[in-house]
Write a protein that holds these residues in place. Structure first.
Motif, PDB file in Angstrom:
ATOM      1  N   THR A  58       0.839  -1.204   0.000  1.00  0.00           N
ATOM      2  CA  THR A  58       0.000   0.000   0.000  1.00  0.00           C
ATOM      3  C   THR A  58       0.874   1.254   0.000  1.00  0.00           C
ATOM      4  O   THR A  58       0.644   2.199  -0.745  1.00  0.00           O
ATOM      5  CB  THR A  58      -0.941  -0.007   1.213  1.00  0.00           C
ATOM      6  N   HIS A 137     -10.458   0.480   4.457  1.00  0.00           N
ATOM      7  CA  HIS A 137      -9.258   0.540   3.621  1.00  0.00           C
ATOM      8  C   HIS A 137      -9.778   0.803   2.208  1.00  0.00           C
ATOM      9  O   HIS A 137      -9.784  -0.065   1.344  1.00  0.00           O
ATOM     10  CB  HIS A 137      -8.534  -0.803   3.709  1.00  0.00           C
ATOM     11  N   ARG A 170     -10.464  -4.740   7.664  1.00  0.00           N
ATOM     12  CA  ARG A 170     -10.900  -3.482   7.043  1.00  0.00           C
ATOM     13  C   ARG A 170     -11.059  -3.673   5.542  1.00  0.00           C
ATOM     14  O   ARG A 170     -11.847  -2.994   4.897  1.00  0.00           O
ATOM     15  CB  ARG A 170      -9.904  -2.374   7.348  1.00  0.00           C
ATOM     16  N   ARG A 224      -6.139 -12.881   5.317  1.00  0.00           N
ATOM     17  CA  ARG A 224      -5.172 -13.342   6.309  1.00  0.00           C
ATOM     18  C   ARG A 224      -5.827 -13.362   7.690  1.00  0.00           C
ATOM     19  O   ARG A 224      -6.732 -12.575   7.969  1.00  0.00           O
ATOM     20  CB  ARG A 224      -4.024 -12.316   6.303  1.00  0.00           C
ATOM     21  N   GLY A 266      -3.172  -9.412   0.274  1.00  0.00           N
ATOM     22  CA  GLY A 266      -1.790  -9.461   0.728  1.00  0.00           C
ATOM     23  C   GLY A 266      -1.671  -8.732   2.062  1.00  0.00           C
ATOM     24  O   GLY A 266      -2.510  -7.880   2.355  1.00  0.00           O
TER      25      GLY A 266
HETATM   26  C1  NCD Z   1      -4.209  -5.346   4.319  1.00  0.00           C
HETATM   27  C2  NCD Z   1      -4.259  -4.297   5.388  1.00  0.00           C
HETATM   28  O1  NCD Z   1      -3.257  -3.779   5.840  1.00  0.00           O
HETATM   29  O2  NCD Z   1      -5.379  -3.996   5.744  1.00  0.00           O
HETATM   30  N1  NCD Z   1      -3.125  -5.310   3.478  1.00  0.00           N
HETATM   31  C3  NCD Z   1      -3.095  -4.396   2.454  1.00  0.00           C
HETATM   32  O3  NCD Z   1      -3.173  -3.213   2.654  1.00  0.00           O
HETATM   33  N2  NCD Z   1      -3.005  -4.868   1.203  1.00  0.00           N
HETATM   34  C4  NCD Z   1      -4.607  -6.691   4.766  1.00  0.00           C
HETATM   35  C5  NCD Z   1      -3.857  -7.374   5.876  1.00  0.00           C
HETATM   36  O4  NCD Z   1      -3.078  -6.771   6.592  1.00  0.00           O
HETATM   37  O5  NCD Z   1      -4.100  -8.570   6.024  1.00  0.00           O
END
Ligand code: NCD
Length: 312
Positions: A58, A137, A170, A224, A266
């Motif tokens: 991100t 997010h 999120r 995850r 991810g």
């Molecule tokens: C996620 C997050 O940080 O919310 N990752 C992301 O931004 N692609 C998902 C996660 O942490 O599992």
């Protein structure tokens, strides 16, 4: 879009038209010339990335998006996150705003902090959430929607299943909200009972049965286990979790539609929510999500630049 247009704090800040406009704009930033063609778009602007939680894709993606639009970029790694409270973060941002920075991209673990910070920012500044607690997010929701729309444009006919630790996610909240705004036919939320959100909290029908949830699914989004957001004793037994909810090529082939697409925001814990073989599975779109994320973030910056300019 509603009146708080200088912010993208949650997908619900957008209406359907605004969401579609952003996805359409992102399509233009996917063109091969986008790496160099838009260098003057934010050429007189500075962007601050303030990350109070870990991030790889991100953060890199927001940074590259800002660079490709010609902005000056500064990155603040606020690893003091546990001690940073609303006012302190707002103080940091207003200090940066005094230097003329107009775009703020913030990731923070506390639910509610974005609205608090947004209320403190000068009117000539824009705020984009890069992840707020378990609440939102938005750019991930947009990039998931874009990835799905590019492969399966007939959204109203689709069944999308989100599998895993939904209640702490999120991403699940933002992606489900985006898909529901776009009129996706059916959204299913699948996970152990402890990881399903309270009924009605986010769009979609919840089930603890992987078999039921994946039936006829066109798209499967795996999540995850977010242990860092779990309370004491809440972390599940990994082996039992993998046996019950871990996705494999065989399981997806047997339970979902044969041509189903697989997404994951991810970082992946390979061997837990996804088997290793899925990394090379042709229907796995994880890399494409990352590519689309860059285009989505370029579109968000460009949109907010227009909003700010109109407000001058
Ligand atoms: C996620 C997050 O940080 O919310 N990752 C992301 O931004 N692609 C998902 C996660 O942490 O599992």
């Amino acid at each position: 879009m509603n009146e708080i247009q200088r912010y993208l704090i949650a997908v619900s800040d957008l209406d359907r038209r605004g969401l579609v406009a952003l996805l359409d704009a992102a399509e233009t930033y996917l063109a091969p010339d986008a790496a160099t063609a838009y260098r003057s778009r934010l050429a007189e602007s500075a962007v601050a990335l303030v990350f109070c939680e870990p991030s790889t894709r991100t953060r890199a993606s927001f940074e590259l998006a800002a660079v490709r639009l010609g902005a000056d970029v500064i990155v603040l790694d606020e690893q003091l996150s546990s001690t940073v409270k609303g006012e302190t973060l707002a103080d940091t941002l207003t200090t940066l705003a005094a230097m003329g920075i107009r775009f703020f991209v913030v990731r923070h673990g506390e639910n509610g902090i974005m609205a608090a910070v947004a209320a403190e920012l000068p009117a000539r500044c824009a705020l984009v959430s890069a992840g707020e607690g378990s609440r939102a997010h938005p750019t991930q929701g947009l990039l998931d929607a874009l990835t799905i729309r590019r492969h399966r444009p007939e959204l109203e006919r689709l069944t999308v299943a989100i599998v895993g630790d939904v209640s702490h996610s999120r991403v699940a909240r933002s992606t489900a909200t985006a898909l529901s705004l776009l009129g996706v036919g059916a959204i299913r939320l699948i996970g152990p009972p402890a990881f399903l959100p309270p009924a009605g909290e986010l769009p979609g029908e919840a089930t603890s049965s992987l078999e039921q949830g994946l039936e006829n699914a066109d798209v499967v989004i795996a999540l995850r286990l977010q242990n860092e957001r779990m309370g004491r004793g809440e972390s599940p037994d990994i082996t039992a979790y993998r046996e019950r909810y871990g996705l494999t090529v065989e399981r997806l082939g047997r339970l979902a539609r044969p041509d189903c697409l697989l997404l994951h925001p991810g970082p992946v814990n390979w061997g837990v929510e996804l088997s290793y073989e899925l990394a090379a599975w042709p229907q796995c779109l994880i890399r494409e999500q990352v590519r689309n994320g860059l285009a989505v973030r370029m579109a968000v910056f460009a949109w907010l630049e227009d909003v700010l300019r109109a407000g001058l």
